[in-house]
Write an enzyme that holds these catalytic residues in place. Structure first.
Site, PDB file in Angstrom:
ATOM      1  CB  THR A 118      -8.288 112.746  96.533  1.00 37.36           C
ATOM      2  OG1 THR A 118      -7.735 112.494  97.603  1.00 37.36           O
ATOM      3  CG2 THR A 118      -7.962 113.967  96.086  1.00 37.36           C
ATOM      4  NE  ARG A 168       0.092 122.362  94.577  1.00 34.23           N
ATOM      5  CZ  ARG A 168       0.097 123.149  94.436  1.00 34.23           C
ATOM      6  NH1 ARG A 168       1.891 123.832  93.724  1.00 34.23           N
ATOM      7  NH2 ARG A 168       0.537 124.259  95.012  1.00 34.23           N
ATOM      8  CB  ILE A 203      -9.146 127.112  98.239  1.00 35.52           C
ATOM      9  CG1 ILE A 203      -9.205 126.438  97.321  1.00 35.52           C
ATOM     10  CG2 ILE A 203      -7.555 127.415  99.021  1.00 35.52           C
ATOM     11  CD1 ILE A 203      -8.467 126.546  95.953  1.00 35.52           C
ATOM     12  CG  HIS A 216      -2.983 127.967 100.195  1.00 33.28           C
ATOM     13  ND1 HIS A 216      -2.485 127.344 100.110  1.00 33.28           N
ATOM     14  CD2 HIS A 216      -2.173 128.735 100.279  1.00 33.28           C
ATOM     15  CE1 HIS A 216      -1.499 126.873 100.172  1.00 33.28           C
ATOM     16  NE2 HIS A 216      -0.386 127.587 100.153  1.00 33.28           N
ATOM     17  CB  SER A 230       4.638 115.625  99.612  1.00 25.99           C
ATOM     18  OG  SER A 230       3.816 116.433  98.472  1.00 25.99           O
ATOM     19  CG  ASN A 260       0.133 109.720 101.667  1.00 25.88           C
ATOM     20  OD1 ASN A 260      -0.426 110.235 101.363  1.00 25.88           O
ATOM     21  ND2 ASN A 260       1.342 109.348 100.657  1.00 25.88           N
ATOM     22  CB  VAL A 294     -10.777 107.344 104.097  1.00 26.64           C
ATOM     23  CG1 VAL A 294     -12.437 106.674 104.592  1.00 26.64           C
ATOM     24  CG2 VAL A 294     -10.447 108.715 103.137  1.00 26.64           C
TER      25      VAL A 294
END
Ligand SMILES: [Zn+2]
Length: 238
Positions: free
Chosen positions: A26, A34, A103, A119, A187, A210, A228
């Site tokens: 992100t 999701r 991915i 994946h 998560s 997190n 980050v």
């Protein structure tokens, strides 16, 4: 700020495994489909994103599948961020392994060694008819293979498809040998990825990084910090 004790965990670890997900990307501008604000909520039709990422959609409505992937999944201009870069450095200097659900190819772009793309990878595209590999740029121009007219697809695990057995065995192997397991950007709620943690050894330490606290059914150390920031401060010692 990385706490001294935490830095020391990384310094002394012999085998680190990073288990990562959408939250890592992100910061590179790739939305987590999701999460809130991801594709689920932006999609105005009644069908969930899972359908457009399913083998049913690819088989029954290949044009719909193609349009959806092209519009929502590909970010060819996205660049790796410091989380990818630091983890890549750990793979090069300390033999760490990254097992990712992502991915988006950013770990490869960051030069990650020992990478398991659980994946698959959107940027590996092949023809379903002749099985030849095709450059993703050609795929973004047309869903059909120029040579044989077959329908192209990305080499990712769609809903309704099984995982790549070698990705599973490599992941299980890495997790079972690790003495430090670091969860970032996920998560750990989506199976079978989440089940990888069950293969950890009894003496493995588990860290989760997190901003909001996560809860798991296994013992772990929660580092409530922006990933980050955390990876910017973390030092990679050989
Ligand atoms: Zn073909």
């Amino acid at each position: 700020m990385v706490d001294e004790d935490i830095q020391s965990e990384f310094d002394h670890a012999k085998k680190i495994v990073f288990l990562t997900g959408a939250g890592v990307s992100t910061a590179s501008g790739i939305p987590d489909y999701r999460s809130k604000g991801g594709l689920y909520t932006n999609d105005r039709s009644n069908r969930p994103a899972e359908y457009y990422l399913s083998s049913d959609c690819l088989r029954d409505e290949p044009k719909v599948f193609y349009q959806y992937e092209k519009k929502n999944m590909y970010y060819p201009d996205a660049k790796p961020n410091v989380i990818h870069e630091k983890q890549a450095e750990f793979t090069k200097k300390k033999g760490a392994t990254v097992v990712t659900q992502n991915i988006d190819n950013l770990y490869r772009e960051a030069g990650t060694k020992n990478l398991v793309e659980f994946h698959g990878n959107l940027y590996n595209v092949y023809c379903q008819k002749c099985r030849k590999k095709v450059n993703y740029k050609d795929y973004l121009t047309s869903m059909y293979h120029r040579n044989c007219g077959g329908i192209l697809r990305p080499d990712i695990v769609l809903y309704g498809e099984g995982l790549n057995p070698s990705a599973i065995s490599q992941s299980v192997d890495a997790v079972s040998k690790a003495d430090l397991i670091v969860i970032v950007g996920t998560s750990m709620r989506v199976y079978p990825f989440a089940g990888l943690i069950d293969y950890r050894s009894a003496n493995a330490k588990v860290l989760a990084i997190n901003e909001e606290a996560l809860s798991f059914s296994f013992p772990f150390t929660m580092i409530k910090e922006n990933a980050v920031k955390f990876f910017k401060d973390l030092k990679v010692t050989a």
